[in-house]
Structures are given as C-alpha cells and as structure tokens.
Design a protein around this motif. Sequence first.
Motif, PDB file in Angstrom:
ATOM      1  N   LEU A   1       0.927  -1.287   0.039  1.00  0.00           N
ATOM      2  CA  LEU A   1      -0.107  -0.098   0.041  1.00  0.00           C
ATOM      3  C   LEU A   1       0.698   1.240  -0.140  1.00  0.00           C
ATOM      4  O   LEU A   1       0.512   2.360   0.288  1.00  0.00           O
TER       5      LEU A   1
ATOM      6  N   THR B   1       3.307  14.658   2.908  1.00  0.00           N
ATOM      7  CA  THR B   1       2.488  13.538   3.574  1.00  0.00           C
ATOM      8  C   THR B   1       2.831  12.062   3.210  1.00  0.00           C
ATOM      9  O   THR B   1       4.124  12.136   2.644  1.00  0.00           O
ATOM     10  N   ASP B   2       2.440  11.056   4.006  1.00  0.00           N
ATOM     11  CA  ASP B   2       2.931   9.895   3.907  1.00  0.00           C
ATOM     12  C   ASP B   2       2.361   9.026   2.964  1.00  0.00           C
ATOM     13  O   ASP B   2       3.042   7.925   2.801  1.00  0.00           O
ATOM     14  N   ASP B   3       1.417   9.236   1.995  1.00  0.00           N
ATOM     15  CA  ASP B   3       0.846   8.511   1.164  1.00  0.00           C
ATOM     16  C   ASP B   3      -0.195   9.163   0.469  1.00  0.00           C
ATOM     17  O   ASP B   3      -0.615  10.245   0.960  1.00  0.00           O
ATOM     18  N   VAL B   4      -1.012   8.555  -0.628  1.00  0.00           N
ATOM     19  CA  VAL B   4      -1.964   8.914  -1.028  1.00  0.00           C
ATOM     20  C   VAL B   4      -3.339   8.959  -0.431  1.00  0.00           C
ATOM     21  O   VAL B   4      -3.136   8.269   0.551  1.00  0.00           O
ATOM     22  N   ALA B   5      -4.497   9.586  -0.502  1.00  0.00           N
ATOM     23  CA  ALA B   5      -5.345   9.619   0.323  1.00  0.00           C
ATOM     24  C   ALA B   5      -5.957   8.109   0.381  1.00  0.00           C
ATOM     25  O   ALA B   5      -6.647   7.868   1.466  1.00  0.00           O
ATOM     26  N   PHE B   6      -6.183   7.335  -0.795  1.00  0.00           N
ATOM     27  CA  PHE B   6      -6.807   6.069  -0.589  1.00  0.00           C
ATOM     28  C   PHE B   6      -5.795   5.153  -1.058  1.00  0.00           C
ATOM     29  O   PHE B   6      -5.849   4.541  -2.247  1.00  0.00           O
ATOM     30  N   PRO B   7      -4.886   4.411  -0.166  1.00  0.00           N
ATOM     31  CA  PRO B   7      -3.737   3.840  -0.623  1.00  0.00           C
ATOM     32  C   PRO B   7      -4.362   2.625  -1.402  1.00  0.00           C
ATOM     33  O   PRO B   7      -3.919   1.960  -2.364  1.00  0.00           O
TER      34      PRO B   7
ATOM     35  N   LEU C   1      -8.728  10.298  -9.501  1.00  0.00           N
ATOM     36  CA  LEU C   1      -9.355  10.513  -8.353  1.00  0.00           C
ATOM     37  C   LEU C   1      -8.391  10.762  -6.957  1.00  0.00           C
ATOM     38  O   LEU C   1      -8.549  11.599  -5.980  1.00  0.00           O
TER      39      LEU C   1
ATOM     40  N   VAL D   1      -8.082  14.218  -4.385  1.00  0.00           N
ATOM     41  CA  VAL D   1      -8.360  14.314  -2.962  1.00  0.00           C
ATOM     42  C   VAL D   1      -6.920  14.414  -2.257  1.00  0.00           C
ATOM     43  O   VAL D   1      -7.080  15.145  -1.305  1.00  0.00           O
TER      44      VAL D   1
ATOM     45  N   LEU E   1      -4.440  16.630   1.860  1.00  0.00           N
ATOM     46  CA  LEU E   1      -3.323  15.999   2.878  1.00  0.00           C
ATOM     47  C   LEU E   1      -2.023  16.919   2.545  1.00  0.00           C
ATOM     48  O   LEU E   1      -0.992  16.404   2.785  1.00  0.00           O
TER      49      LEU E   1
END
Lengths: 533, 97, 206
Positions: A26, A105-111, A176, A180, A185
Amino acid sequence: MSTATDSGYVNFFQAKKGLASWIFTLDHKRIGLLYFYSVLAFFLVGVLLGFLMRLELIAPGETIMKATQYNQVFTLHGVIMIFLFIIPVIPAIFGNFFLPIMIGTDDVAFPKLNLLSWWLYILGALFALSTLVVGEGPADTGWTFYAPYSVKTGTNVTLAVLAAFILGFSSILTGLNFIVTIHRLRFPGMKWFDMPLFMWGLYATSWIQLLATPVIGITLLMIIAERTFGIGLFDPAIGGDPILYQHLFWIYSHPAVYIMVLPAMGIVSEIIPTFTNRTIFGYKAIAISSLAIAFVGYFVWGHHMFTSGMSGPARIIFSLLTFLVAIPSAIKVFNWVATLYKGSIEIKPPLLYAMAFIFQFSIGGLTGLVNGALAANVHVHDTYFVVGHFHYVMFGGTGFAFFGAMHYWFPKIWGKMYNIKRANIAFAILFAGFNLLYFPMLIVGIMGMPRRYYDYLPEFTTMNVISTVGSWVLIIGLIMMLWNLINGYRKGKIAGNNPWGGVTLEWQTKSPPPLPNFLKKPELPEDGPYTFK
Amino acid sequence: MKAEEIQHITSFREHFGTWLALIILTVMTVTISVFGADLLSLTVVTALAIATTKAIVVGYYFMHLKYESRIYLLMVGVVMLLFIVFLVLTIFDYVFR
Amino acid sequence: MEQYVLPNSGHSSNPEASKLGMWLFLFTELLLFGGLFLVYMVYRALNPEAFLIASYELNITMGTINTVVLLTSSLTIAMSISALQKGKKGLALYLMLATIAFSLIFMVIKFFEWNAKIHHGLFPGMEHYQSLPHGESLFFFLYFFMTGLHALHVIIGAIFIGIVVVKVGTDEVTGDQGTLLENSGLYWHLVDIIWIYLFPLFYLIH
C-alpha cells in the motif's frame, strides 16, 4: 540487489521483503515503482513494434510484412503506447512516488484504491496482449477504433476495446486519488500556491482523467453493443452515424492528449529552477495555465474531424477554440525560457532533457497550429505531417520529460548516482536519433504521403530511409541511456540526500526515502516552493 | 478539523419538505406531458427544466450541497458546465449539417 | 532517533477525504451516463417522429410510480442519516431497510416493464425489433441500455446500503463516524437524479 544503506534508518526498499510485499503493497513509493517496471516493459514492446514499422517503410512495397500485419502492428503500437505507456507514465510512476512527498505527507488519500489501480492496469494490459494469441489476431483498426470498420472487422476488436475500458478505470482511480490527496493532505501551512508546479500539472491532469475517461468507457461499450446486436448506432450501412462515434471518441481522446502532456510540463517546471538555481519565472502563470489548458482542452475535440464531414460552422468554431490552447501553452514555454535567462545554469542530464522538451514541444506545438488551422488541415490531414506532429509532442515532449524525470529523481529513488558523462552522450544520441526519425515525417507529410499505409510512392523513399536510420540511432541512444541507469543502480556512488541542490520537499528527506517519507519535520520555504538562497 | 466542519444535522421536516416539492414537480411534469400536448416542441424544454429543478433540489438538500463548503458547489458547477458544452458543441455540428 | 509523525497521514481515516472522493466518483458516473445522453440527444434530434411513436410503447403510469418510489427512497436514506446523527440507531436502520425495500419495488416494476417490451419483441436483436424503422429501434436500444445501466446502479446502490446496514448494526458506522452511510446516501441520490432525467426523456415525449 542491496541499495544504499545509510546507517540509522530503514529505507522503503528495506522495510519489507518478498514478492508479496511488493505486489500487495500500500506504499505509494512501491506502487510507483511497480508502475515504473511495468510501464517501461510495455514501452520497450511499443518501441519494438515502432522499429518494425520503420523497417517495413525503409523501401516502397512489401518489405518485411503484409498490409494486414502492418495494420495490426500499428494498431498494437498505438494501443500500447497510448493506453499502457504515455497516459500512465508520468502520473502513475512519478506522480505516485513524489506527489505525497512533495506536499509533505506519507501516502495518497486512498492507498488501497491506488493498489487496485495498478492491478487494473495489469489486467487491462493482459487483455490487450491476449489479442495477440486469441482468435483472429490483434485489432487492425488503429488505436482510434473508428466505426464503421471497428464494427465490421473480424479481428479482436472487442478484447482490445475491453482492455482500453479497464485501463480507463485504472486511470480514473489514479486521478481521483491525486485530487483528494492534493485537496486534503497538504502539509499544514502549504497553501495552493505553495505547491511545486509538478503538483499543478498532476492536479489538472487528474481532473481530465476523472471527467473525460468515463465518456470513452461508455463509447467503447457502445462499440461492443454495436458489434453484438447490429444496432445501427455508428454503422452507416444500417443507418448509424459514424461521425457521432468520432465525436464521442475525441471528447475523451483529445483531453487525453493533455493527460499525456500536462504532467510532463510539470516535470520541466521542476527541473529548470533546480538547474538554474533561481526561482521559476511566473509561478502563478504556469500553475494557472495548467488548469487553463485542461479546461480549454475539453472543447477542441472537433479538430480531429475537419475532413470527416462535420458541418462547416462547427469546424470553424473548433478551429477557433483550438487556437486558444496555444495561449496557455506558449505562456509556459515563455516562462521556462525566461527562467533560464540569467540563471546560473548547470548543464546536467535532467536539464538537457528539459531543454530538449522545450525545443521539441515547440516544434510539436507549432505544427499543431498548422493542423488546427482549418484550411491548412485539409491539406495535411491523414498525412505523415500529423504523425510527425504527434510524435514531436508526445515522444519529443512527454517521452523526453519522462527520461528527464528518470535522471532527475534517480538519485532520490535509488539513492545512487549514474555516470553523468555517459548520460550526456546517451542524451545526445537520443536527441539526434529522435529528430532524424521524426523531422523527415513532417517533410514527407507536406509532400503528401498518407499515413497508415505499409507502402508509398517511390519519390518518398529518401526521407523514409533517413527516418528509418533515425529509428536505429534512437534505439541505440535508448539502450545506452537504460544501460547507464542500470549500471548506476548496480554500481553507482551514493548520491546523498540532495545531489542537485533542489529545494522542493523531496530533497529534504533521505535517499531512498524511509517508509513514512519524513523522519523529521519538513521545512516549508518561506517565499514559495522555489526559494533558492 | 476546523469548527465549521462540524456536521450539520438536517431536520426531518426539511427532508419531508424536499420530498414533497419533488413529488409536486413530478406530478407537474406528468400532467404537462399528458394533457398539455399543445405545447408542442416546448414539452421537451419544460420537461427538462422541471427535471433540472428536481435534480438541483436533490443535490442542494438531500445531497447536502447547501451545507458543504463552497468548493463542492464550484466543482459541481464546473462539471455541469463541461457536460453542457459537450452537448452544445456536438449539436452545433448536427444543426448546421 | 526519535520517530517523527506526520500530522496528515494518508493511512488514517479522513471523513472529508472520503466524502470528496465519493463526489469525484459521482462525477465520473455523471459523465458515464453523459455519453449516453449525448447519443440520445443526437438521435432524438435526427428522428423526432420515430422517438415520439416509439415512446407510446412505454407505460407512463408505471414510470410515474417508479419515479415516486425512487424519490421516496431518497427521502428515507436522507432521513436515516439524520436519524443516525441524532443517535436514533433503530430508526436509522429501519429507514435504511425501507430504502432497500423501495429499491426492490423499483426493480420489480422495472422487471414487468422490461418483460412486456421483450414479450413484444422489442429487445435489440429480436425479430420485431429488426423490422422496426431505424429511429424507433434506436429508441428501444437506448431505452434498454440506459435503463439497464441505471438498474445496475440501483442494484449496486442497494448492496452498498445493505453493507452499511450491517456496519451500523455492529456499530462500525455511528453518528460520529457516519461517512460510509453518507456516501451510500450520496450514491443513492445520484441514482435518483439519473432517473429524474431518464423518466421525462423516455416516458414523457408525448
């Protein structure tokens, strides 16, 4: 292969081991690299097909393949290069890897959606490749699947269309996710106009992915319905309107061209400030022109249909709107050049690629105006001029930006440095090969050589031979470039956290980055993202 | 999260009022269609106008656009604008062909 | 080295992000149907008479009932959100189940409508369909394609709400953590909006 082991922290390569830790990861960085390997593999397949086409065209008449095979080869070349390479190449690889890092930040909004998106990409790719072995062989319609031929041909159009449909989903999910992530984020304190320009490119791209892709999805389903039931939607023999198909197809596929080029423009906007050691000229103009290109880009699709029988007034409107796109594109080019002016320029491989982008994109853009002008278009439509134009924008533009990004972020991703001198030589060969390959197409197109034929009149031979030789030079350059990068990965020196002196956030963290991206609080520059001291 | 993002609870009354408005609009559009045939070509326009009113009511009240931050309204507006321009540019071709 | 924790993580749950994501997804749905509306517009402009004649095959009463059913289901799902936020879990569950029940009623009515049309041989590929004038056969193709795609969305929406029912039951979704329910509601309202346009475009051409 062990990567740079800086003591005191665990980088994202070391965080977990094993195949499953990659294909079910992820982590946005690993997903970016999954895309990197798969997209690069398909790029090489596409290059091979292009090489075969050029070989066929080295002399008039049948050289190495028959007409139908040639049709299938250029269709597969188109489908692979468009849907599997150039649409995902920069957003899915470098967008995934660097978007979260560059906004802190540490990742996208929906890993999880991000991982799903990669899996859909693989599934779509399998569908596309399965046309090779199933039934009547790969589609021979061209990547546009124009009706009525796509409705009638016995080749595997349905499978190829399904592949494009699935790849569309993958593309939507990526878009998408990015929108987001950018909205929600960003690092506290980072305002919209504090974002690096690559983010603006990705943001505009994501909106196009989101809003244009569904239209092609439903259109492709209609092609399948037409093939199954013979409705008479697009096939004039049973009362359909083939031009309606073209409308629907280009409502997506023209904006898709901006999916391909906007992130590349973002890359160039990153590379140029770093290697001129000064803030970018006209930050807001570049940022907003990305959105403007995306927006205006929705309304120009009709310029692909000037000779297809569309009504006169509609053609004039579309031609006029097409010229509007030139404005934001030119704004960007002027701003890049203005940034170079009086900057303290360091000529390094990434900057060379960025400058090649500006040069080749300008040729592509200006020839685009010839295509967009209604009267001139009637002359050059469906000739090699269009092929040349398209490759100047897509390969000379986006392709070179991709190579530039590879060289720019290589030390960040793998923590090592490639051989700069060899990279420069490879660049020179690539640049020469590229222009040798595509510039003759512009000339031969003006002379009247039509596209999509495996054969041509003898008077076009000289230019075609030059072009084919150019393709060999290009491939040599490509191999050298990749070999140099692979060598850098295997035996390169440790690069350090910030080998280029960049100021965006990704240069504040370790190379390679640790799993959570930042081990200490990132510092936002006070006067915008490109503040050089 | 900021204080303004604390959720707003819509009252049952408002929901019910929204529903009633939608039903009335449905009755209107059916009545016009069945009994008002002399409106001729205007029937399409009225039917679409009523449908759009209904869609706006659903979006504004049921889908909470009324209480969301402005960015959602902006996005919905841009998306609708894009779609309408798609339709207009396409029909432009057919009208003059 | 002490562990630094970013204040904004992509891995923690973020209701605002999910809601924005849902809206973006709805936009893609809108454009998906948008392509079909565009085809409908063009062919209706080209075949106004045929569309008029073909539309007489459709049953306005059934269409109107279905419209009311769907609007009411939108009411119940919207109310269930308010109910859950007010802490009335039981009422919220009843309202959600009512929404699913309405979706079933919608599908049953739809089934009878489709059945009648197929009985008359109006499904694409059938004998009678093939003998129709081209404009009329396009009308029926679009009718089946668009209402079919819509019905698929009704089913997906009902399943979505069904999942949320379970999660509300197990208190995974609550008044304070209600994003999933709100998202299912948003999806359901979109399905409603699509129908709001399908209804006059197919049934009310008269």
